[in-house]
Design a protein around this motif. Structure first.
Motif, PDB file in Angstrom:
ATOM      1  N   MET A 120       0.827  -1.215   0.000  1.00  0.00           N
ATOM      2  CA  MET A 120       0.000   0.000   0.000  1.00  0.00           C
ATOM      3  C   MET A 120       0.856   1.259   0.000  1.00  0.00           C
ATOM      4  SD  MET A 120      -3.339  -0.914   2.317  1.00  0.00           S
ATOM      5  CE  MET A 120      -2.614  -1.992   3.562  1.00  0.00           C
ATOM      6  N   LEU A 121       1.925   1.259   0.786  1.00  0.00           N
ATOM      7  CA  LEU A 121       2.825   2.419   0.810  1.00  0.00           C
ATOM      8  C   LEU A 121       3.494   2.622  -0.550  1.00  0.00           C
ATOM      9  CD1 LEU A 121       4.461   1.958   4.325  1.00  0.00           C
ATOM     10  CD2 LEU A 121       2.916   3.815   3.632  1.00  0.00           C
ATOM     11  N   ASP A 122       3.905   1.512  -1.177  1.00  0.00           N
ATOM     12  CA  ASP A 122       4.560   1.610  -2.481  1.00  0.00           C
ATOM     13  C   ASP A 122       3.591   2.087  -3.562  1.00  0.00           C
ATOM     14  OD1 ASP A 122       6.962   0.857  -1.385  1.00  0.00           O
ATOM     15  OD2 ASP A 122       6.961  -1.170  -2.229  1.00  0.00           O
ATOM     16  N   ILE A 123       2.361   1.650  -3.500  1.00  0.00           N
ATOM     17  CA  ILE A 123       1.366   2.128  -4.467  1.00  0.00           C
ATOM     18  C   ILE A 123       1.118   3.609  -4.236  1.00  0.00           C
ATOM     19  CG2 ILE A 123      -1.065   1.981  -5.152  1.00  0.00           C
ATOM     20  CD1 ILE A 123      -0.798  -1.098  -4.570  1.00  0.00           C
ATOM     21  N   LYS A 124       0.996   4.001  -2.977  1.00  0.00           N
ATOM     22  CA  LYS A 124       0.755   5.405  -2.640  1.00  0.00           C
ATOM     23  C   LYS A 124       1.895   6.303  -3.136  1.00  0.00           C
ATOM     24  CE  LYS A 124      -0.156   8.413   1.311  1.00  0.00           C
ATOM     25  NZ  LYS A 124      -0.377   8.460   2.762  1.00  0.00           N
ATOM     26  N   SER A 125       3.125   5.868  -2.949  1.00  0.00           N
ATOM     27  CA  SER A 125       4.279   6.687  -3.328  1.00  0.00           C
ATOM     28  C   SER A 125       4.588   6.636  -4.819  1.00  0.00           C
ATOM     29  CB  SER A 125       5.521   6.237  -2.550  1.00  0.00           C
ATOM     30  OG  SER A 125       6.001   5.001  -3.061  1.00  0.00           O
ATOM     31  N   GLY A 126       4.055   5.622  -5.502  1.00  0.00           N
ATOM     32  CA  GLY A 126       4.363   5.445  -6.905  1.00  0.00           C
ATOM     33  C   GLY A 126       5.507   4.475  -7.149  1.00  0.00           C
ATOM     34  N   ALA A 127       6.139   3.972  -6.075  1.00  0.00           N
ATOM     35  CA  ALA A 127       7.230   3.007  -6.217  1.00  0.00           C
ATOM     36  C   ALA A 127       6.728   1.721  -6.875  1.00  0.00           C
ATOM     37  CB  ALA A 127       7.851   2.694  -4.857  1.00  0.00           C
ATOM     38  N   ARG A 128       5.484   1.397  -6.643  1.00  0.00           N
ATOM     39  CA  ARG A 128       4.854   0.256  -7.322  1.00  0.00           C
ATOM     40  C   ARG A 128       3.806   0.835  -8.259  1.00  0.00           C
ATOM     41  NH1 ARG A 128       1.101  -4.663  -5.029  1.00  0.00           N
ATOM     42  NH2 ARG A 128       0.769  -5.562  -7.080  1.00  0.00           N
ATOM     43  N   ALA A 129       4.055   0.710  -9.543  1.00  0.00           N
ATOM     44  CA  ALA A 129       3.132   1.269 -10.528  1.00  0.00           C
ATOM     45  C   ALA A 129       3.067   0.344 -11.730  1.00  0.00           C
ATOM     46  CB  ALA A 129       3.585   2.657 -10.950  1.00  0.00           C
ATOM     47  N   ASN A 130       1.935  -0.308 -11.876  1.00  0.00           N
ATOM     48  CA  ASN A 130       1.687  -1.120 -13.061  1.00  0.00           C
ATOM     49  C   ASN A 130       0.183  -1.078 -13.330  1.00  0.00           C
ATOM     50  OD1 ASN A 130       0.392  -3.114 -11.422  1.00  0.00           O
ATOM     51  ND2 ASN A 130       2.355  -4.098 -11.015  1.00  0.00           N
ATOM     52  N   GLY A 131      -0.263  -1.790 -14.318  1.00  0.00           N
ATOM     53  CA  GLY A 131      -1.674  -1.778 -14.683  1.00  0.00           C
ATOM     54  C   GLY A 131      -2.607  -2.179 -13.565  1.00  0.00           C
ATOM     55  N   ASN A 132      -2.130  -3.040 -12.673  1.00  0.00           N
ATOM     56  CA  ASN A 132      -2.979  -3.503 -11.580  1.00  0.00           C
ATOM     57  C   ASN A 132      -3.049  -2.523 -10.415  1.00  0.00           C
ATOM     58  OD1 ASN A 132      -3.578  -5.851 -12.953  1.00  0.00           O
ATOM     59  ND2 ASN A 132      -1.926  -7.004 -12.009  1.00  0.00           N
ATOM     60  N   THR A 133      -2.221  -1.505 -10.406  1.00  0.00           N
ATOM     61  CA  THR A 133      -2.220  -0.561  -9.284  1.00  0.00           C
ATOM     62  C   THR A 133      -2.983   0.718  -9.578  1.00  0.00           C
ATOM     63  OG1 THR A 133      -0.154   0.473  -9.967  1.00  0.00           O
ATOM     64  CG2 THR A 133       0.012  -1.411  -8.454  1.00  0.00           C
ATOM     65  N   ALA A 134      -3.460   0.884 -10.796  1.00  0.00           N
ATOM     66  CA  ALA A 134      -4.120   2.138 -11.189  1.00  0.00           C
ATOM     67  C   ALA A 134      -5.321   2.473 -10.312  1.00  0.00           C
ATOM     68  CB  ALA A 134      -4.533   2.079 -12.654  1.00  0.00           C
ATOM     69  N   ALA A 135      -6.180   1.512 -10.047  1.00  0.00           N
ATOM     70  CA  ALA A 135      -7.364   1.772  -9.224  1.00  0.00           C
ATOM     71  C   ALA A 135      -6.974   2.151  -7.800  1.00  0.00           C
ATOM     72  CB  ALA A 135      -8.287   0.556  -9.214  1.00  0.00           C
ATOM     73  N   MET A 136      -5.988   1.453  -7.240  1.00  0.00           N
ATOM     74  CA  MET A 136      -5.566   1.764  -5.872  1.00  0.00           C
ATOM     75  C   MET A 136      -4.861   3.107  -5.789  1.00  0.00           C
ATOM     76  SD  MET A 136      -5.245  -1.380  -3.416  1.00  0.00           S
ATOM     77  CE  MET A 136      -4.140  -0.534  -2.411  1.00  0.00           C
ATOM     78  N   LYS A 137      -4.128   3.458  -6.824  1.00  0.00           N
ATOM     79  CA  LYS A 137      -3.417   4.743  -6.830  1.00  0.00           C
ATOM     80  C   LYS A 137      -4.415   5.896  -6.670  1.00  0.00           C
ATOM     81  CE  LYS A 137       0.209   7.375  -7.472  1.00  0.00           C
ATOM     82  NZ  LYS A 137       1.153   7.584  -6.417  1.00  0.00           N
ATOM     83  N   GLY A 138      -5.594   5.741  -7.245  1.00  0.00           N
ATOM     84  CA  GLY A 138      -6.624   6.770  -7.134  1.00  0.00           C
ATOM     85  C   GLY A 138      -7.221   6.896  -5.753  1.00  0.00           C
ATOM     86  N   ILE A 139      -7.041   5.892  -4.931  1.00  0.00           N
ATOM     87  CA  ILE A 139      -7.598   5.885  -3.573  1.00  0.00           C
ATOM     88  C   ILE A 139      -6.536   6.188  -2.510  1.00  0.00           C
ATOM     89  CG2 ILE A 139      -8.638   4.372  -1.808  1.00  0.00           C
ATOM     90  CD1 ILE A 139     -10.578   5.070  -4.031  1.00  0.00           C
ATOM     91  N   MET A 140      -5.327   5.690  -2.717  1.00  0.00           N
ATOM     92  CA  MET A 140      -4.316   5.712  -1.654  1.00  0.00           C
ATOM     93  C   MET A 140      -3.925   7.110  -1.183  1.00  0.00           C
ATOM     94  SD  MET A 140      -4.199   2.652  -0.846  1.00  0.00           S
ATOM     95  CE  MET A 140      -3.071   2.911   0.490  1.00  0.00           C
ATOM     96  N   HIS A 141      -4.108   8.133  -2.008  1.00  0.00           N
ATOM     97  CA  HIS A 141      -3.783   9.487  -1.536  1.00  0.00           C
ATOM     98  C   HIS A 141      -4.751   9.932  -0.432  1.00  0.00           C
ATOM     99  CE1 HIS A 141      -6.970  10.443  -4.418  1.00  0.00           C
ATOM    100  NE2 HIS A 141      -7.106  11.582  -3.774  1.00  0.00           N
ATOM    101  N   LEU A 142      -5.867   9.218  -0.285  1.00  0.00           N
ATOM    102  CA  LEU A 142      -6.853   9.528   0.762  1.00  0.00           C
ATOM    103  C   LEU A 142      -6.582   8.775   2.067  1.00  0.00           C
ATOM    104  CD1 LEU A 142     -10.048   9.258  -1.474  1.00  0.00           C
ATOM    105  CD2 LEU A 142      -8.840  11.350  -0.794  1.00  0.00           C
ATOM    106  N   VAL A 143      -5.572   7.912   2.061  1.00  0.00           N
ATOM    107  CA  VAL A 143      -5.279   7.053   3.208  1.00  0.00           C
ATOM    108  C   VAL A 143      -3.936   7.468   3.812  1.00  0.00           C
ATOM    109  CG1 VAL A 143      -5.083   4.665   3.987  1.00  0.00           C
ATOM    110  CG2 VAL A 143      -6.503   5.194   1.998  1.00  0.00           C
ATOM    111  N   SER A 144      -3.938   7.805   5.083  1.00  0.00           N
ATOM    112  CA  SER A 144      -2.683   8.206   5.743  1.00  0.00           C
ATOM    113  C   SER A 144      -1.813   6.976   5.989  1.00  0.00           C
ATOM    114  CB  SER A 144      -2.986   8.897   7.080  1.00  0.00           C
ATOM    115  OG  SER A 144      -3.427   7.950   8.041  1.00  0.00           O
TER     116      SER A 144
END
Length: 105
Positions: free
Chosen positions: A65-89
């Motif tokens: 979750m931290l990697d998706i939030k920061s962009g360190a993990r970015a692939n086709g499967n993370t796009a939906a989570m990337k849109g949400i994770m900025h709302l999660v501390s």
């Protein structure tokens, strides 16, 4: 305060905070819309591409979750989570990860 009373109060606080974190994790799971893609109990994702998250190792889930939030993990499967994770501390991510680890797979 006597040392033994202080230690007992600290143990009680630690025990209660663990129960609070679990209840708070379930609340966060619903509020942050995790349920929409991963299912009510983390075992029935919306699509086969989304992971089953119930029973996931807490440290692993937190790191993902931290990697998706920061962009360190970015692939086709993370796009939906990337849109949400900025709302999660980061603190909420930790609580969510602990909650996921307690769900029955």
């Amino acid at each position: 305060m006597k040392p033994t009373l202080f230690l007992a109060a600290g143990a009680l606080l630690f025990t209660c905070s663990g129960a609070w974190a679990q209840a708070d994790g379930a609340k966060l799971y619903a509020e942050k819309t995790c349920v929409a893609c991963h299912g009510k109990d983390g075992t029935k994702p919306l699509t086969p591409e989304y992971p089953k998250v119930a029973g996931q190792n807490a440290k692993y889930a937190e790191r993902q979750m931290l990697d998706i939030k920061s962009g360190a993990r970015a692939n086709g499967n993370t796009a939906a989570m990337k849109g949400i994770m900025h709302l999660v501390s980061d603190a909420e991510i930790k609580v969510l990860a602990e909650h996921l680890s307690k769900l029955k797979p």
